[in-house]
Motif scaffolding. Structure first.
Motif, mmCIF file in Angstrom:
data_model
loop_
_atom_site.group_PDB
_atom_site.id
_atom_site.type_symbol
_atom_site.label_atom_id
_atom_site.label_comp_id
_atom_site.label_asym_id
_atom_site.label_seq_id
_atom_site.Cartn_x
_atom_site.Cartn_y
_atom_site.Cartn_z
ATOM 1 N N SER A 65 0.812 -1.220 0.000
ATOM 2 C CA SER A 65 0.000 0.000 0.000
ATOM 3 C C SER A 65 0.842 1.265 0.000
ATOM 4 O O SER A 65 0.299 2.370 -0.003
ATOM 5 N N VAL A 66 2.160 1.116 0.022
ATOM 6 C CA VAL A 66 3.050 2.275 0.039
ATOM 7 C C VAL A 66 4.112 2.129 -1.045
ATOM 8 O O VAL A 66 4.273 1.063 -1.646
ATOM 9 N N GLN A 67 4.835 3.217 -1.289
ATOM 10 C CA GLN A 67 6.007 3.182 -2.153
ATOM 11 C C GLN A 67 7.236 3.050 -1.269
ATOM 12 O O GLN A 67 7.458 3.890 -0.392
ATOM 13 N N ILE A 68 8.014 2.011 -1.462
ATOM 14 C CA ILE A 68 9.218 1.804 -0.668
ATOM 15 C C ILE A 68 10.412 2.252 -1.506
ATOM 16 O O ILE A 68 10.667 1.707 -2.586
ATOM 17 N N VAL A 69 11.112 3.246 -1.018
ATOM 18 C CA VAL A 69 12.246 3.801 -1.743
ATOM 19 C C VAL A 69 13.524 3.485 -0.974
ATOM 20 O O VAL A 69 13.715 3.959 0.155
ATOM 21 N N ASP A 70 14.379 2.667 -1.557
ATOM 22 C CA ASP A 70 15.660 2.291 -0.956
ATOM 23 C C ASP A 70 16.713 3.273 -1.457
ATOM 24 O O ASP A 70 16.965 3.378 -2.660
ATOM 25 N N VAL A 89 14.172 3.780 2.988
ATOM 26 C CA VAL A 89 14.938 2.701 3.608
ATOM 27 C C VAL A 89 16.417 2.874 3.273
ATOM 28 O O VAL A 89 16.763 3.281 2.158
ATOM 29 N N CYS A 90 17.287 2.553 4.238
ATOM 30 C CA CYS A 90 18.710 2.439 3.965
ATOM 31 C C CYS A 90 19.295 1.379 4.891
ATOM 32 O O CYS A 90 18.553 0.568 5.449
ATOM 33 N N ARG A 91 20.578 1.361 5.073
ATOM 34 C CA ARG A 91 21.220 0.313 5.890
ATOM 35 C C ARG A 91 20.787 0.397 7.356
ATOM 36 O O ARG A 91 20.364 -0.601 7.940
ATOM 37 N N ALA A 92 20.895 1.594 7.970
ATOM 38 C CA ALA A 92 20.621 1.718 9.401
ATOM 39 C C ALA A 92 19.615 2.805 9.745
ATOM 40 O O ALA A 92 19.303 3.001 10.916
ATOM 41 N N GLY A 93 19.102 3.519 8.761
ATOM 42 C CA GLY A 93 18.084 4.536 9.020
ATOM 43 C C GLY A 93 18.575 5.960 8.983
ATOM 44 O O GLY A 93 17.783 6.887 9.175
ATOM 45 N N GLY A 94 19.871 6.176 8.745
ATOM 46 C CA GLY A 94 20.397 7.533 8.725
ATOM 47 C C GLY A 94 20.187 8.243 7.412
ATOM 48 O O GLY A 94 19.592 9.328 7.355
ATOM 49 N N ARG A 95 20.662 7.632 6.321
ATOM 50 C CA ARG A 95 20.476 8.241 5.009
ATOM 51 C C ARG A 95 18.995 8.349 4.648
ATOM 52 O O ARG A 95 18.551 9.328 4.038
ATOM 53 N N SER A 96 18.235 7.350 5.045
ATOM 54 C CA SER A 96 16.803 7.379 4.711
ATOM 55 C C SER A 96 16.064 8.445 5.511
ATOM 56 O O SER A 96 15.025 8.946 5.068
ATOM 57 N N ALA A 129 7.695 8.648 5.489
ATOM 58 C CA ALA A 129 8.235 8.174 6.764
ATOM 59 C C ALA A 129 9.507 7.375 6.526
ATOM 60 O O ALA A 129 9.714 6.794 5.460
ATOM 61 N N ASN A 130 10.331 7.358 7.538
ATOM 62 C CA ASN A 130 11.587 6.620 7.516
ATOM 63 C C ASN A 130 11.396 5.260 8.186
ATOM 64 O O ASN A 130 10.720 5.158 9.215
ATOM 65 N N LEU A 131 11.981 4.210 7.617
ATOM 66 C CA LEU A 131 11.946 2.903 8.269
ATOM 67 C C LEU A 131 12.927 2.915 9.429
ATOM 68 O O LEU A 131 14.146 2.985 9.230
ATOM 69 N N ALA A 132 12.429 2.846 10.638
ATOM 70 C CA ALA A 132 13.277 2.906 11.837
ATOM 71 C C ALA A 132 14.253 1.733 11.861
ATOM 72 O O ALA A 132 13.862 0.579 11.752
ATOM 73 N N GLY A 133 15.538 2.057 11.984
ATOM 74 C CA GLY A 133 16.546 1.009 12.084
ATOM 75 C C GLY A 133 17.023 0.453 10.760
ATOM 76 O O GLY A 133 17.992 -0.322 10.722
#
Length: 357
Positions: A267-272, A313-320, A336-340
């Motif tokens: 239901s969302v767009q996930i951007v890595d 999304v990124c490796r640890a949540g900083g760049r994202s 929103a950012n993926l926590a962690g």
């Protein structure tokens, strides 16, 4: 041990102070600002504190207090001077009262002059004092409205603030030059309005000729603060995202937990926003994630749609986390950012593509 944080509202140059007892986690918040309630609430939550009181040092003329909003959100009590004329407080403070939090307390000192209801707050061990708009860093509050009295201010500063040890650190409610702290000894020596050998007449002559314009928000702030910040509407609450159970961090980032994302990833767009070698590397990637590296995100934001929320999304949540800032600047509100990041995602055993064991 004392937990202490100095916070600022850039718009009004107002300092807000958070103090807490590290053993009991009980806290007080001095001079909260309405627009910063979400920020302050996030910090209190992240530090694991329980807010007992908000304390306003006076009825402010340049911003609306966040006292009512904090009470609405956390159940904290509203405290203000009994001489302030404000309605709706839970506790009205008089000279000599104590505001206790855990094993610590702030002692109320009546310091009228800027307004007739100004107070300063002295920490129990004499190391810190919060002077509101009475004594500023190399300055003082103005005395030309709200029942101001230059004579009363001079006497209050000398009897209630300069009576503290020279080493006592002083924290004002405002500073317009970016200064953060001073001390009794410094102000006693160097304050150009009342330091050194200056007498009461010198001080009164100085502050009664400041010729300052009235604060821009005075017609809004004073009536609202006389009701402890009660508002007919709650703009910070109205702005809460409704598309997911997001958490607002003290860094100013909206975050989503892995469980919700795994349950709702279609239901969302996930951007890595990692680099291609990471996206195809051993951590793997979330199914349906789209690779747009952080350095390219601003230029490629138009490839995304505003019809569905975006989770970065990124490796640890900083760049994202930074990616959410970039996307908001590009006009995307539901972000929103993926926590962690992927580290947490993998640690929790969630579904991945192309990852190694």
């Amino acid at each position: 041990m004392l937990i202490f944080r100095q916070l600022i509202d850039p718009q009004s140059s107002t300092y807000t102070y958070l103090l807490a007892d590290s053993a009991t986690r009980e806290a007080v918040l001095i001079d909260p600002v309405f627009e910063q309630v979400r920020r302050d609430t996030a910090l209190i939550k992240e530090l694991g504190l329980r807010l007992l009181y908000t304390i306003d040092t006076h009825v402010h003329a340049d911003h609306v207090t966040g006292a009512w909003m904090h009470k609405r959100r956390s159940g904290s009590q509203i405290a203000i001077s009994a001489a302030s004329g404000a309605e709706g407080a839970d506790r009205y403070l008089n000279h000599g009262d104590r505001c206790e939090f855990g094993t610590r307390y702030l002692e109320v000192r009546a310091t009228p002059g800027h307004t007739n209801g100004c107070i300063s707050l002295a920490l129990d061990d004499g190391t810190m004092m919060f002077t509101g708009d009475c004594l500023l860093i190399r300055g003082t509050g103005r005395t030309d409205f709200q029942h101001g009295d230059a004579h009363a201010m001079f006497r209050a500063i000398h009897s209630q603030i300069f009576s503290q040890p020279d080493t006592c650190l002083l924290y004002p409610a405002h500073d317009y030059r970016g200064l953060t702290v001073t001390s009794v000894g410094e102000e006693r020596s160097f304050n150009p309005r009342l330091g050194g050998e200056l007498c009461e007449d010198d001080f009164v002559g100085y502050v009664t000729n400041l010729r300052l314009p009235h604060p821009k928000q005075i017609d809004i702030a004073v009536p609202a603060n006389l009701k402890c910040g009660v508002a007919a509407s709650d703009p910070t609450q109205a702005a809460e995202p409704e598309w997911a159970p997001l958490v607002y961090t003290f860094a100013g980032i909206w975050e989503i937990g892995p469980q919700w994302l795994e349950d709702n990833m279609r239901s969302v767009q996930i951007v890595d926003v990692r680099e291609p070698d990471e996206f195809n590397g051993p951590l793997g990637r979330i199914p349906a994630a789209r690779l747009i590296s952080l350095g390219n995100l601003a230029a490629r934001a138009e490839e995304l749609t505003k019809d569905r929320p975006i989770v970065t999304v990124c490796r640890a949540g900083g760049r994202s986390a930074q990616a959410t800032v970039i996307l908001r600047q590009a006009g995307f509100n539901d972000v929103a950012n993926l926590a962690g990041g992927m580290l947490r995602w993998r640690a929790e055993g969630r579904v991945v593509e192309n990852g190694s064991e």
